[in-house]
Motif scaffolding. Structure first.
Motif, mmCIF file in Angstrom:
data_model
loop_
_atom_site.group_PDB
_atom_site.id
_atom_site.type_symbol
_atom_site.label_atom_id
_atom_site.label_comp_id
_atom_site.label_asym_id
_atom_site.label_seq_id
_atom_site.Cartn_x
_atom_site.Cartn_y
_atom_site.Cartn_z
ATOM 1 N N THR A 89 -79.364 7.333 -20.864
ATOM 2 C CA THR A 89 -78.071 6.780 -21.246
ATOM 3 C C THR A 89 -78.008 6.542 -22.747
ATOM 4 N N THR A 90 -76.893 6.891 -23.346
ATOM 5 C CA THR A 90 -76.660 6.679 -24.779
ATOM 6 C C THR A 90 -75.310 6.009 -24.975
ATOM 7 N N LEU A 91 -75.298 4.966 -25.807
ATOM 8 C CA LEU A 91 -74.067 4.290 -26.209
ATOM 9 C C LEU A 91 -73.836 4.567 -27.686
ATOM 10 N N ILE A 92 -72.609 4.942 -28.016
ATOM 11 C CA ILE A 92 -72.236 5.151 -29.415
ATOM 12 C C ILE A 92 -71.006 4.306 -29.702
ATOM 13 N N GLY A 93 -71.140 3.403 -30.642
ATOM 14 C CA GLY A 93 -70.042 2.513 -30.993
ATOM 15 C C GLY A 93 -69.376 2.939 -32.277
ATOM 16 N N GLY A 94 -68.051 3.006 -32.250
ATOM 17 C CA GLY A 94 -67.289 3.367 -33.432
ATOM 18 C C GLY A 94 -66.209 2.343 -33.722
ATOM 19 N N GLU A 95 -65.619 2.496 -34.885
ATOM 20 C CA GLU A 95 -64.552 1.591 -35.310
ATOM 21 C C GLU A 95 -63.344 1.656 -34.380
ATOM 22 N N LYS A 96 -63.018 2.856 -33.862
ATOM 23 C CA LYS A 96 -61.823 3.037 -33.039
ATOM 24 C C LYS A 96 -62.120 3.058 -31.546
ATOM 25 N N LYS A 97 -63.185 3.740 -31.157
ATOM 26 C CA LYS A 97 -63.513 3.905 -29.746
ATOM 27 C C LYS A 97 -65.024 3.757 -29.556
ATOM 28 N N MET A 98 -65.402 3.543 -28.293
ATOM 29 C CA MET A 98 -66.814 3.480 -27.927
ATOM 30 C C MET A 98 -67.084 4.482 -26.820
ATOM 31 N N LEU A 99 -68.312 4.981 -26.774
ATOM 32 C CA LEU A 99 -68.638 6.081 -25.870
ATOM 33 C C LEU A 99 -69.920 5.768 -25.118
ATOM 34 N N VAL A 100 -69.945 6.114 -23.827
ATOM 35 C CA VAL A 100 -71.156 6.029 -23.019
ATOM 36 C C VAL A 100 -71.443 7.413 -22.449
ATOM 37 N N TRP A 101 -72.665 7.884 -22.674
ATOM 38 C CA TRP A 101 -73.090 9.190 -22.146
ATOM 39 C C TRP A 101 -74.244 8.949 -21.181
ATOM 40 N N ASN A 102 -74.003 9.234 -19.905
ATOM 41 C CA ASN A 102 -75.041 9.147 -18.888
ATOM 42 C C ASN A 102 -75.378 10.562 -18.453
ATOM 43 N N ASP A 103 -76.503 11.059 -18.903
ATOM 44 C CA ASP A 103 -76.842 12.460 -18.652
ATOM 45 C C ASP A 103 -77.228 12.717 -17.201
ATOM 46 N N LEU A 104 -77.448 11.652 -16.426
ATOM 47 C CA LEU A 104 -77.784 11.833 -15.014
ATOM 48 C C LEU A 104 -76.556 11.923 -14.124
ATOM 49 N N GLU A 105 -75.381 11.616 -14.677
ATOM 50 C CA GLU A 105 -74.132 11.755 -13.929
ATOM 51 C C GLU A 105 -73.835 13.232 -13.683
ATOM 52 N N ALA A 106 -73.439 13.547 -12.487
ATOM 53 C CA ALA A 106 -73.145 14.946 -12.161
ATOM 54 C C ALA A 106 -71.830 15.407 -12.785
ATOM 55 N N ASP A 107 -70.819 14.535 -12.801
ATOM 56 C CA ASP A 107 -69.494 14.945 -13.248
ATOM 57 C C ASP A 107 -69.079 14.253 -14.554
ATOM 58 N N GLU A 108 -68.784 12.973 -14.493
ATOM 59 C CA GLU A 108 -68.268 12.279 -15.670
ATOM 60 C C GLU A 108 -69.420 11.789 -16.554
ATOM 61 N N LYS A 109 -70.036 12.746 -17.247
ATOM 62 C CA LYS A 109 -71.193 12.413 -18.077
ATOM 63 C C LYS A 109 -70.797 11.533 -19.264
ATOM 64 N N ILE A 110 -69.598 11.763 -19.819
ATOM 65 C CA ILE A 110 -69.148 11.016 -20.993
ATOM 66 C C ILE A 110 -67.925 10.189 -20.619
ATOM 67 N N LYS A 111 -67.965 8.928 -20.975
ATOM 68 C CA LYS A 111 -66.809 8.050 -20.793
ATOM 69 C C LYS A 111 -66.480 7.414 -22.140
ATOM 70 N N ILE A 112 -65.204 7.483 -22.511
ATOM 71 C CA ILE A 112 -64.746 6.934 -23.785
ATOM 72 C C ILE A 112 -63.909 5.686 -23.500
ATOM 73 N N TYR A 113 -64.232 4.625 -24.190
ATOM 74 C CA TYR A 113 -63.566 3.341 -23.976
ATOM 75 C C TYR A 113 -62.743 2.965 -25.208
ATOM 76 N N ASP A 114 -61.497 2.664 -24.974
ATOM 77 C CA ASP A 114 -60.638 2.167 -26.061
ATOM 78 C C ASP A 114 -60.858 0.662 -26.164
ATOM 79 N N LYS A 115 -62.036 0.299 -26.632
ATOM 80 C CA LYS A 115 -62.398 -1.102 -26.792
ATOM 81 C C LYS A 115 -62.925 -1.324 -28.201
ATOM 82 N N GLY A 116 -62.720 -2.530 -28.695
ATOM 83 C CA GLY A 116 -63.210 -2.823 -30.027
ATOM 84 C C GLY A 116 -62.853 -4.228 -30.456
ATOM 85 N N VAL A 117 -63.160 -4.518 -31.702
ATOM 86 C CA VAL A 117 -62.914 -5.833 -32.282
ATOM 87 C C VAL A 117 -62.192 -5.651 -33.604
#
Length: 332
Positions: free
Chosen positions: A227-255
């Motif tokens: 699993t990899t988390l990447i945090g950005g100024e605008k969006k945040m991303l979670v990459w779970n390489d063990l997921e069969a389908d939705e490997k990448i999820k992008i979250y419109d979350k921030g401060v």
């Protein structure tokens, strides 16, 4: 048609041979391994293959244009150097070399002879990593804040390298490709419990502009996590390489911060939608080897060339040095 000789037919070598044989632009001429059992396996799978136990036969053969070095890291330098000296392009399993001086020498030799070096950073050619790079390049995530990765499982224990040199090259190569900046310093801690090599390690990498990366690698985990988390100024991303389908999820979350006056800082938390972009389903190694053939045929520079491999080796060396000094900051 690029004629390929493969040195090493253990764990990863059969995948290299299979993919080179499946590509239109290449033909596997020879497979070399010191183990008779490995050569027997190769001939059972491909009866037409020429096999040998001496790497010199491969690197000096006039029937070979490129050599794939799929052997333990401590053998990479001598084998790759011999191949380059004989005018062969080189594909080298990760990590590139056992130290930065060796990598620099191979890069200089390849440049002088106008030959291609590619380091096997297979993950750079997965649909997920290419999508992440696209999201960074097009500004979807905004300025990057952090990169946080966990690569843990039970085993496989290596007898010649620690967990940093075994597992971290994957994450360091991905991090290097995504962040696209030069690291400033590394801090690492680790511990060995069973065979004298560190089997668990935590690596922190400092980049310019307050970007920080953290990598956890472990051979002693009861579960497999990728699993990899990447945090950005605008969006945040979670990459779970063990997921069969939705490997990448992008979250419109921030401060968001705003200053009401000189004394008061206002903090607002943004919570929006989550979405999973489509990720191309490809065999990354086949794409990577196709890229290698294209670079050899047309004189292009691979995205995972020797210089890319050198950057990873320098971070590995810095991490190892920091571990030996119980987490001391090491400049890269």
């Amino acid at each position: 048609m690029i004629r390929v000789g493969v040195i090493g037919y253990g764990y990863w070598g059969p995948n290299i041979v299979r993919n080179f044989r499946s590509l239109d632009g290449s033909r596997v001429e020879m497979v070399c391994d010191k183990s008779p059992n490995s050569l027997k396996r190769a001939l059972q799978a491909y009866p037409d293959l020429k096999t040998c136990s001496d790497p010199e036969e491969v690197v000096s053969s006039p029937d070979v244009d490129a050599v794939a070095v799929i052997t333990p890291v401590w053998t990479h330098f001598e084998l790759a150097k011999a191949a380059l000296q004989n005018g062969k392009h080189v594909f080298v399993e990760k990590p590139f070399t056992a130290d930065a001086n060796q990598a620099e020498e191979l890069i200089e030799l390849a440049d002088r002879k106008n030959l291609t070096i590619m380091v096997d950073h297979t993950f750079l050619f997965t649909g997920a990593v290419r999508k992440i790079r696209q999201l960074v390049d097009d500004g979807t995530l905004g300025d990057l804040y952090y990169y946080d990765s966990m690569r843990v499982n039970l085993g496989l224990f290596q007898h010649d390298v620690n967990v940093i040199w075994d597992l971290a090259p994957h994450d360091l190569a991905i991090m290097d490709y995504v962040i696209q900046d030069s690291p400033e310093a590394v801090v690492a801690t680790g511990q060995s419990h069973l065979n004298g090599h560190e089997d668990i390690a935590f690596i922190t990498v400092y980049f310019p502009r307050n970007v920080i990366a953290h990598i956890n690698v472990n051979w002693l985990s009861p579960v497999k996590v990728r699993t990899t988390l990447i945090g950005g100024e605008k969006k945040m991303l979670v990459w779970n390489d063990l997921e069969a389908d939705e490997k990448i999820k992008i979250y419109d979350k921030g401060v968001d911060f705003s200053r009401k006056d000189v004394y008061q800082l206002l903090v607002s938390y943004r919570t929006g939608d989550m979405w999973a972009p489509q990720v191309e389903q490809v065999e990354a190694l086949r794409v990577e080897l196709g890229h290698f053939l294209d670079c050899v045929q047309h004189g292009k520079t691979p995205i995972n060339d020797g210089v890319s491999g050198l950057r990873v080796v320098r971070m590995l060396e810095a991490a190892e040095k920091s571990v030996r000094k119980r987490g001391e900051l090491v400049q890269v």
